[in-house]
Write a protein that holds these residues in place. Structure first.
Motif, PDB file in Angstrom:
ATOM      1  N   SER A 274       0.859  -1.175   0.000  1.00 51.31           N
ATOM      2  CA  SER A 274       0.000   0.000   0.000  1.00 51.31           C
ATOM      3  C   SER A 274       0.894   1.223   0.000  1.00 51.31           C
ATOM      4  O   SER A 274       1.514   1.551   1.020  1.00 51.31           O
ATOM      5  CB  SER A 274      -0.922  -0.002   1.219  1.00 51.31           C
ATOM      6  N   ALA A 275       0.992   1.853  -1.172  1.00 53.71           N
ATOM      7  CA  ALA A 275       1.962   2.935  -1.375  1.00 53.71           C
ATOM      8  C   ALA A 275       3.362   2.416  -1.033  1.00 53.71           C
ATOM      9  O   ALA A 275       3.805   1.431  -1.609  1.00 53.71           O
ATOM     10  CB  ALA A 275       1.580   4.162  -0.564  1.00 53.71           C
TER      11      ALA A 275
ATOM     12  N   ARG B 153      -9.847  11.388   2.098  1.00 51.97           N
ATOM     13  CA  ARG B 153     -10.106  10.068   1.520  1.00 51.97           C
ATOM     14  C   ARG B 153     -11.474  10.051   0.831  1.00 51.97           C
ATOM     15  O   ARG B 153     -12.492  10.295   1.465  1.00 51.97           O
ATOM     16  CB  ARG B 153     -10.053   8.982   2.593  1.00 51.97           C
TER      17      ARG B 153
ATOM     18  N   ILE C 256      -7.446   0.213  -2.834  1.00 51.49           N
ATOM     19  CA  ILE C 256      -6.084   0.649  -3.140  1.00 51.49           C
ATOM     20  C   ILE C 256      -6.170   2.041  -3.776  1.00 51.49           C
ATOM     21  O   ILE C 256      -6.410   2.173  -4.979  1.00 51.49           O
ATOM     22  CB  ILE C 256      -5.369  -0.333  -4.090  1.00 51.49           C
ATOM     23  N   PRO C 257      -6.001   3.095  -2.992  1.00 50.91           N
ATOM     24  CA  PRO C 257      -6.126   4.459  -3.521  1.00 50.91           C
ATOM     25  C   PRO C 257      -4.965   4.801  -4.458  1.00 50.91           C
ATOM     26  O   PRO C 257      -3.856   4.263  -4.322  1.00 50.91           O
ATOM     27  CB  PRO C 257      -6.078   5.341  -2.278  1.00 50.91           C
ATOM     28  N   ASN C 258      -5.229   5.677  -5.402  1.00 46.87           N
ATOM     29  CA  ASN C 258      -4.165   6.171  -6.283  1.00 46.87           C
ATOM     30  C   ASN C 258      -3.282   7.158  -5.533  1.00 46.87           C
ATOM     31  O   ASN C 258      -3.791   8.093  -4.911  1.00 46.87           O
ATOM     32  CB  ASN C 258      -4.769   6.856  -7.517  1.00 46.87           C
ATOM     33  N   HIS C 259      -1.987   6.923  -5.570  1.00 44.69           N
ATOM     34  CA  HIS C 259      -0.995   7.861  -5.051  1.00 44.69           C
ATOM     35  C   HIS C 259      -1.094   8.080  -3.540  1.00 44.69           C
ATOM     36  O   HIS C 259      -0.655   9.112  -3.022  1.00 44.69           O
ATOM     37  CB  HIS C 259      -1.087   9.208  -5.772  1.00 44.69           C
ATOM     38  N   SER C 260      -1.675   7.136  -2.809  1.00 44.93           N
ATOM     39  CA  SER C 260      -1.712   7.250  -1.349  1.00 44.93           C
ATOM     40  C   SER C 260      -1.857   5.857  -0.749  1.00 44.93           C
ATOM     41  O   SER C 260      -2.099   4.888  -1.459  1.00 44.93           O
ATOM     42  CB  SER C 260      -2.857   8.154  -0.886  1.00 44.93           C
ATOM     43  N   SER C 261      -1.726   5.784   0.559  1.00 50.01           N
ATOM     44  CA  SER C 261      -1.803   4.504   1.250  1.00 50.01           C
ATOM     45  C   SER C 261      -3.203   4.265   1.804  1.00 50.01           C
ATOM     46  O   SER C 261      -4.038   5.175   1.856  1.00 50.01           O
ATOM     47  CB  SER C 261      -0.777   4.461   2.384  1.00 50.01           C
TER      48      SER C 261
END
Length: 227
Positions: free
Chosen positions: A52-53, A172, A213-218
């Motif tokens: 995650s990230a 978020r 699973i976020p884009n560009h973050s954990s």
């Protein structure tokens, strides 16, 4: 005294709590044996490492293998837990958490309109039972949790359970706080009270990530075992 401290870096959910406890305890085989004490068949659980990230974390996944979607209502869940062969203290924790969920749904929707959906599914039941099994396995006597990041798409029942809790607005853009996750920590724990002091011995810690699973973050929950 043994403490658990949940640090809600990005949020919390039932599966993230279980994953973080497994990262600390390494007791996956024990957990599988204990879950068999509940009359609940046709499911599969997995525990593995995920990214995650920039964080390598633990993932816990439950899959319902039944042909038709199963959603249990509160009385069915209570009966399954009461009749299980789990330890009495573990049973009590599970039942208390489900009572918190039921009370939240009742206050949001009204008496006579409480019908569990996602929180009555097999994965939610396994997440809650697994959490209580592992907490008792670790010999935890007190549970604390951090300030809560309030993201978007928060369910009405979650918002109800967050009343009077310390939160901060998060960026978020997904459901980063789930009803199951918040029910577990608010039922079993306290938001970090100042009066207990700040001196602990750090025994172990675990990182967990969830299904999103976020884009560009954990999407991380960090849990500490303290003494």
């Amino acid at each position: 005294m043994r403490y658990l401290y949940f640090d809600l870096i990005d949020g919390i959910s039932g599966d993230m709590i279980v994953a973080s406890l497994l990262d600390i305890s390494k007791d996956f085989n024990y957990l599988k044996r204990e879950l068999k004490k509940i009359n609940l068949k046709e499911y599969e659980i997995k525990n593995f490492r995920s990214q995650s990230a920039h964080i390598r974390a633990s993932r816990f996944v439950v899959k319902d293998l039944a042909k038709k979607r199963r959603v249990f209502q509160i009385n069915t869940i209570k009966n399954k837990i009461i009749k299980s062969r789990l330890h009495a203290e573990t049973k009590k924790k599970i039942l208390d958490i489900y009572q918190t969920l039921y009370n939240a749904e009742k206050n949001v929707h009204g008496v006579g309109h409480v019908h569990f959906q996602q929180i009555g599914e097999v994965d939610s039941l396994i997440d809650i039972a697994s959490t209580c099994i592992l907490i008792d396995r670790l010999g935890v006597e007190r549970i604390l949790y951090s300030m809560i990041p309030f993201g978007e798409r928060i369910a009405p029942a979650t918002a109800y359970m967050l009343k009077s809790k310390d939160i901060y607005l998060s960026t978020r853009q997904y459901e980063n706080i789930t009803p199951t996750g918040i029910a577990i920590i608010t039922t079993l724990g306290l938001q970090r009270p100042r009066k207990i002091g700040n001196e602990f011995s750090l025994q172990k810690f675990g990182y967990a990530t969830g299904s999103i699973i976020p884009n560009h973050s954990s999407n991380i929950l960090r849990t500490f075992l303290l003494k």
